[in-house]
Design an enzyme around this catalytic site. Structure first.
Site, PDB file in Angstrom:
ATOM      1  N   ASP A  78     -27.265  35.283 -54.938  1.00 30.43           N
ATOM      2  CA  ASP A  78     -28.525  35.201 -54.014  1.00 30.43           C
ATOM      3  C   ASP A  78     -28.210  34.777 -52.612  1.00 30.43           C
ATOM      4  O   ASP A  78     -29.144  34.020 -52.108  1.00 30.43           O
ATOM      5  CB  ASP A  78     -29.803  34.595 -54.630  1.00 30.43           C
ATOM      6  CG  ASP A  78     -29.528  34.636 -56.155  1.00 30.43           C
ATOM      7  OD1 ASP A  78     -29.461  35.953 -56.500  1.00 30.43           O
ATOM      8  OD2 ASP A  78     -30.215  33.876 -56.797  1.00 30.43           O
ATOM      9  N   GLU A  84     -37.075  42.652 -58.127  1.00 29.01           N
ATOM     10  CA  GLU A  84     -37.084  41.101 -57.730  1.00 29.01           C
ATOM     11  C   GLU A  84     -36.117  41.330 -56.241  1.00 29.01           C
ATOM     12  O   GLU A  84     -35.762  42.246 -55.995  1.00 29.01           O
ATOM     13  CB  GLU A  84     -36.386  40.281 -58.627  1.00 29.01           C
ATOM     14  CG  GLU A  84     -34.924  40.352 -59.107  1.00 29.01           C
ATOM     15  CD  GLU A  84     -34.397  39.694 -60.061  1.00 29.01           C
ATOM     16  OE1 GLU A  84     -35.013  38.927 -60.703  1.00 29.01           O
ATOM     17  OE2 GLU A  84     -33.317  39.878 -60.381  1.00 29.01           O
TER      18      GLU A  84
HETATM   19  O1  FUB Z   1     -30.348  33.423 -59.202  1.00 30.53           O
HETATM   20  C1  FUB Z   1     -31.742  33.538 -60.205  1.00 30.53           C
HETATM   21  C2  FUB Z   1     -32.112  35.144 -60.162  1.00 30.53           C
HETATM   22  O2  FUB Z   1     -31.493  36.154 -60.373  1.00 30.53           O
HETATM   23  C3  FUB Z   1     -32.796  35.416 -58.591  1.00 30.53           C
HETATM   24  O3  FUB Z   1     -33.691  34.623 -58.302  1.00 30.53           O
HETATM   25  C4  FUB Z   1     -33.079  36.711 -58.962  1.00 30.53           C
HETATM   26  O4  FUB Z   1     -33.033  37.507 -57.657  1.00 30.53           O
HETATM   27  C5  FUB Z   1     -31.684  36.970 -59.448  1.00 30.53           C
HETATM   28  O5  FUB Z   1     -30.620  37.123 -58.497  1.00 30.53           O
END
Ligand code: FUB
Length: 367
Positions: free
Chosen positions: A61, A268
């Site tokens: 991320d 997301e």
């Molecule tokens: O790293 C945890 C979660 O996985 C992140 O918040 C999302 O965007 C995904 O990458």
């Protein structure tokens, strides 16, 4: 329902990559985990277009920023804790943040050590997910999602005099925030905007009109997809200047996507940047693993869908940021090249190019 597990993982790719990288696996306790994907047979691997930025720890991320002419990367720090792997994302059980920096894209990377840890965040209970950072008021602000002590994701902020931290967290999450994956965008007039949200384990389906409903459900195929959220930040950078609002993400005809459009609808990882006066809203489609982008005339949207920016990476999650350095644009992203495991990721960077009409050339992370 497909789970956020390595079920999408290409096992022949895994074996080839595990062999190729067995000398590079992170040297700490994480590399002792022996449950990595086992391949049934070796075949010719696809070649990644870029290599992990670091290999001594697992990182994901990546949110990249240029501060004082240097590239700072604010990633998640993936780790092994034995948390179960499920649709809820419990296996993403991170408990601290590390900050990386380099003076150029190909330059030596400095790991600045632990910048913030779970035990130092008064309100947080677990799961330090994808963060972001911003600079204002002679202060560096670090934004991060975590589950509170009741298991509800909120977004917190921590401050430092230095971009490398360490950061000190505020006593409470930012009032009015919820869900995951904060992205802070600074507009040319000096205003800052906070974008956030993630469905499934990110809990956005539990928030309607900014009210929490623990039984909030995912949408059905024919229903309008859940929308990402945003709010302007106050000049103090620690509070919202307005109630959180939905971001309209529409197709070329101006229609909102339906849940069945899951190769295009928001899941997301929102990210906003500006190019040639236009606002680019990019995001992960989650269960279809694309990073897509949409363009708007205002930081508030609406944003009109333009296409895929990054095709699926190895691993379940796909998460990115975009930054300009020395006249070139770069995409920071992650895959699971080092581990072959969906929750032990490694960050990468590759160049991003625009077409003359402002659209972005689709990046395939493997040749
Ligand atoms: O790293 C945890 C979660 O996985 C992140 O918040 C999302 O965007 C995904 O990458």
């Amino acid at each position: 329902m497909k789970i956020r597990s390595s079920s999408k993982f290409n096992y022949s790719f895994a074996l080839a990559i595990l062999v190729l990288n067995s000398c590079n696996a992170p040297a700490d306790k994480e590399s002792k985990d022996s449950t990595a994907a086992v391949a049934p047979a070796a075949t010719v691997a696809e070649t990644p277009v870029s290599q992990p930025v670091v290999s001594h720890i697992y990182t994901a991320d990546p949110s990249a920023h240029i501060f004082n002419g240097r590239i700072y990367i604010y990633p998640s720090h993936d780790t092994v804790t034995g948390a179960p792997e499920n649709d809820n994302g419990d296996h993403f059980d991170m408990n601290d943040y590390r900050i990386l920096s380099m003076d150029s894209i190909d330059g030596a990377v400095t790991d600045h050590g632990v910048a913030l840890k779970l035990s130092d965040i008064p309100w947080a209970g677990k799961q330090l997910w994808a963060p972001d950072a911003a600079f204002a008021n002679n202060t560096y602000y670090f934004y991060f999602p975590a589950k509170d002590k009741k298991g509800i994701f909120k977004i917190g902020v921590a401050t430092s005099r230095s971009p490398q931290g360490p950061f000190k967290a505020e006593a409470k999450p930012i009032d009015g925030t919820y869900s995951i994956d904060p992205c802070v965008f600074k507009d040319d007039d000096g205003s800052f905007y906070l974008y956030f949200g993630g469905i499934w384990g990110g809990q956005l389906q539990r928030w309607n009109n900014n009210k929490y409903d623990s039984s909030g459900k995912l949408k059905q195929a024919e229903e309008t997809a859940i929308l990402p959220r945003m709010a302007k930040l106050k000049p103090d950078m620690k509070s919202l200047a307005e109630p959180v609002k939905e971001i309209k993400l529409v197709d070329e005809q101006g229609n909102l996507f339906k849940e069945k459009d899951n190769d295009k609808r928001f899941f997301e990882g929102p990210f906003v940047h500006k190019f040639n006066g236009k606002y680019y809203f990019s995001y992960s489609t989650g269960d279809t693993h694309n990073i897509c982008y949409a363009i708007g005339e205002s930081p508030n949207g609406p944003f009109t869908y333009k296409g895929i920016l990054l095709k699926p990476v190895k691993g379940w999650t796909n998460h990115h940021s975009i930054v300009e350095k020395d006249g070139k644009w770069y995409l920071f992203y992650h895959d699971v090249q080092l581990s072959g495991k969906t929750h032990l990721r490694n960050i990468k960077v590759t160049e991003l190019e625009y077409n003359p009409d402002g659209t972005i050339k689709t990046i395939n992370p493997y040749k």
